[in-house]
Design an enzyme around this catalytic site. Sequence first.
Site, PDB file in Angstrom:
ATOM      1  N   TYR A  94     113.464  52.077  14.246  1.00  0.00           N
ATOM      2  CA  TYR A  94     112.347  52.072  15.454  1.00  0.00           C
ATOM      3  C   TYR A  94     112.770  53.447  16.257  1.00  0.00           C
ATOM      4  O   TYR A  94     111.590  54.113  16.568  1.00  0.00           O
ATOM      5  CB  TYR A  94     112.869  50.932  16.398  1.00  0.00           C
ATOM      6  CG  TYR A  94     112.038  50.776  17.735  1.00  0.00           C
ATOM      7  CD1 TYR A  94     110.801  50.180  17.717  1.00  0.00           C
ATOM      8  CD2 TYR A  94     112.770  51.277  18.875  1.00  0.00           C
ATOM      9  CE1 TYR A  94     110.277  49.956  19.076  1.00  0.00           C
ATOM     10  CE2 TYR A  94     112.012  51.168  20.257  1.00  0.00           C
ATOM     11  CZ  TYR A  94     110.795  50.775  19.995  1.00  0.00           C
ATOM     12  OH  TYR A  94     110.146  50.697  21.210  1.00  0.00           O
ATOM     13  N   SER A 134     109.646  56.000  23.397  1.00  0.00           N
ATOM     14  CA  SER A 134     110.422  54.991  23.794  1.00  0.00           C
ATOM     15  C   SER A 134     111.711  55.912  24.256  1.00  0.00           C
ATOM     16  O   SER A 134     111.614  57.093  24.009  1.00  0.00           O
ATOM     17  CB  SER A 134     110.818  54.209  22.595  1.00  0.00           C
ATOM     18  OG  SER A 134     112.176  53.606  22.713  1.00  0.00           O
TER      19      SER A 134
HETATM   20  P1  NAP Z   1     105.333  44.127  22.004  1.00  0.00           P
HETATM   21  O1  NAP Z   1     105.932  42.986  21.640  1.00  0.00           O
HETATM   22  O2  NAP Z   1     105.898  45.274  21.431  1.00  0.00           O
HETATM   23  O3  NAP Z   1     103.796  43.960  21.996  1.00  0.00           O
HETATM   24  C1  NAP Z   1     102.957  44.795  21.120  1.00  0.00           C
HETATM   25  C2  NAP Z   1     101.729  44.133  20.695  1.00  0.00           C
HETATM   26  O4  NAP Z   1     101.409  44.752  19.520  1.00  0.00           O
HETATM   27  C3  NAP Z   1     101.869  42.597  20.368  1.00  0.00           C
HETATM   28  O5  NAP Z   1     100.840  41.908  20.684  1.00  0.00           O
HETATM   29  C4  NAP Z   1     101.882  42.668  19.020  1.00  0.00           C
HETATM   30  O6  NAP Z   1     101.690  41.505  18.260  1.00  0.00           O
HETATM   31  C5  NAP Z   1     100.877  43.737  18.664  1.00  0.00           C
HETATM   32  N1  NAP Z   1     101.063  44.179  17.181  1.00  0.00           N
HETATM   33  C6  NAP Z   1     102.129  44.329  16.406  1.00  0.00           C
HETATM   34  N2  NAP Z   1     101.939  44.756  15.251  1.00  0.00           N
HETATM   35  C7  NAP Z   1     100.460  45.121  15.177  1.00  0.00           C
HETATM   36  C8  NAP Z   1      99.758  45.677  14.275  1.00  0.00           C
HETATM   37  N3  NAP Z   1      99.977  45.897  12.904  1.00  0.00           N
HETATM   38  N4  NAP Z   1      98.407  45.565  14.618  1.00  0.00           N
HETATM   39  C9  NAP Z   1      97.998  45.507  15.884  1.00  0.00           C
HETATM   40  N5  NAP Z   1      98.659  44.824  16.801  1.00  0.00           N
HETATM   41  C10 NAP Z   1     100.008  44.928  16.440  1.00  0.00           C
HETATM   42  O7  NAP Z   1     105.428  44.467  23.469  1.00  0.00           O
HETATM   43  P2  NAP Z   1     105.955  45.445  24.523  1.00  0.00           P
HETATM   44  O8  NAP Z   1     107.237  45.390  24.885  1.00  0.00           O
HETATM   45  O9  NAP Z   1     104.775  45.303  25.453  1.00  0.00           O
HETATM   46  O10 NAP Z   1     105.624  46.946  23.879  1.00  0.00           O
HETATM   47  C11 NAP Z   1     104.613  47.681  23.764  1.00  0.00           C
HETATM   48  C12 NAP Z   1     104.789  49.168  23.414  1.00  0.00           C
HETATM   49  O11 NAP Z   1     105.811  49.636  23.970  1.00  0.00           O
HETATM   50  C13 NAP Z   1     105.560  49.055  21.872  1.00  0.00           C
HETATM   51  O12 NAP Z   1     105.048  50.185  21.016  1.00  0.00           O
HETATM   52  C14 NAP Z   1     106.942  49.118  22.068  1.00  0.00           C
HETATM   53  O13 NAP Z   1     107.643  49.755  21.054  1.00  0.00           O
HETATM   54  C15 NAP Z   1     106.932  50.040  23.289  1.00  0.00           C
HETATM   55  N6  NAP Z   1     108.154  50.107  24.081  1.00  0.00           N
HETATM   56  C16 NAP Z   1     108.508  48.886  24.773  1.00  0.00           C
HETATM   57  C17 NAP Z   1     109.840  48.987  25.507  1.00  0.00           C
HETATM   58  C18 NAP Z   1     110.411  47.633  26.103  1.00  0.00           C
HETATM   59  O14 NAP Z   1     111.548  47.772  26.859  1.00  0.00           O
HETATM   60  N7  NAP Z   1     109.689  46.591  26.159  1.00  0.00           N
HETATM   61  C19 NAP Z   1     110.354  50.173  25.788  1.00  0.00           C
HETATM   62  C20 NAP Z   1     109.713  51.199  25.232  1.00  0.00           C
HETATM   63  C21 NAP Z   1     108.687  51.334  24.561  1.00  0.00           C
HETATM   64  P3  NAP Z   1     102.775  40.366  18.086  1.00  0.00           P
HETATM   65  O15 NAP Z   1     103.129  39.750  19.153  1.00  0.00           O
HETATM   66  O16 NAP Z   1     102.127  39.477  16.766  1.00  0.00           O
HETATM   67  O17 NAP Z   1     103.968  41.410  17.498  1.00  0.00           O
HETATM   68  C1  GCO Z   2     116.553  48.309  21.931  1.00  0.00           C
HETATM   69  C2  GCO Z   2     115.247  48.096  22.682  1.00  0.00           C
HETATM   70  C3  GCO Z   2     114.611  49.483  22.955  1.00  0.00           C
HETATM   71  C4  GCO Z   2     113.542  49.329  23.790  1.00  0.00           C
HETATM   72  C5  GCO Z   2     112.769  50.460  24.061  1.00  0.00           C
HETATM   73  C6  GCO Z   2     113.742  51.680  24.880  1.00  0.00           C
HETATM   74  O1  GCO Z   2     116.589  47.333  21.144  1.00  0.00           O
HETATM   75  O2  GCO Z   2     117.163  49.199  22.042  1.00  0.00           O
HETATM   76  O3  GCO Z   2     114.347  47.001  22.337  1.00  0.00           O
HETATM   77  O4  GCO Z   2     114.382  50.071  21.730  1.00  0.00           O
HETATM   78  O5  GCO Z   2     112.699  48.226  23.510  1.00  0.00           O
HETATM   79  O6  GCO Z   2     112.043  50.845  23.134  1.00  0.00           O
HETATM   80  O7  GCO Z   2     112.880  52.679  25.434  1.00  0.00           O
END
Ligand code: NAP
Ligand code: GCO
Length: 259
Positions: free
Chosen positions: A157, A144
């Site tokens: 986080y 992230s």
């Molecule tokens: P997300 O909401 O974080 O989706 C992740 C999935 O993991 C969901 O289906 C969630 O289920 C599931 N999950 C949660 N706890 C779990 C567990 N204990 N065991 C198995 N599965 C579990 O969606 P996303 O935004 O696509 O994020 C995916 C990854 O990218 C995450 O690691 C997030 O931190 C990272 N990320 C996201 C962003 C962004 O801007 N979106 C940026 C940087 C990094 P639930 O729906 O029930 O929670």
């Molecule tokens: C926040 C955001 C971030 C992003 C992402 C950034 O609250 O600042 O949720 O944490 O999801 O991980 O890379």
Amino acid sequence: MSQFDLTGKIAFITGASYGIGYAIAQAFAEAGATIVFNDIKRELVNKGLASYKADGITAHGYICDVTDEDNVNATVAQITKEVGVIDILVNNAGIIKRIPSLEMSAKDFRQVIDVDLNGPFIVSKAVAPGMIAKGGGKIINICSMMSELGRETVAAYASAKGGLKMLTRNLACEWAEHNIQVNGVGPGYIATPQTAPLRVTGNPFNDFIISKTPAARWGTTDDLKGPAVFLASKASDFVNGHILYVDGGILAYIGKQPN
Ligand code: NAP
Ligand code: GCO
């Protein structure tokens, strides 16, 4: 053969019923890989299976909590038996709790660390022996901006994702001798359900993110497809312990200068 071809590879993407994990799985399938995913609830696995089917992708879905070591070990054994040895692992499952540190309970803090940091350790450890026996593999940890930066309300986080960056580097050092490359993708701010509360109309956070991003937009899940395929393919065989930030330039930018 293309440097990015994944034909014959089995890819396990955690938490890939929707969002970033789902998009990465779509890209892997397009490159020829067999897709395996898990999610924590039956409804999410079913939702994922229906979406993959609608996209013409044959995917194998499992219910598994990445924080539960016994559950993970049993699931990886089941995948190995039913689908085959995992060649590519993407540690994507994650959660976020946006709570100011003074108000955050230790229980909430621990839960974020458990899913976002302990989970990738547990799943990587379960998958690595199969990769070692097979002669190699690829592990991609979804990091992230918060692997590098801080912000109000996301201490747990940021601690987990900063830790995940170092877990990536450490496992890369430990498992390189087995021809396993461990790298990370660090998405910038991506439009997914996880960031939906930040993008609602009228939330000043929306303008804040756009002004902090030289590309001047939120990322899309499609933006992560090419980088993930690169790190899963032979094109990255000498890339190890690297975090590939896909952030529209956020980490390069000090912010807009005053007029
Ligand atoms: P997300 O909401 O974080 O989706 C992740 C999935 O993991 C969901 O289906 C969630 O289920 C599931 N999950 C949660 N706890 C779990 C567990 N204990 N065991 C198995 N599965 C579990 O969606 P996303 O935004 O696509 O994020 C995916 C990854 O990218 C995450 O690691 C997030 O931190 C990272 N990320 C996201 C962003 C962004 O801007 N979106 C940026 C940087 C990094 P639930 O729906 O029930 O929670
Ligand atoms: C926040 C955001 C971030 C992003 C992402 C950034 O609250 O600042 O949720 O944490 O999801 O991980 O890379």
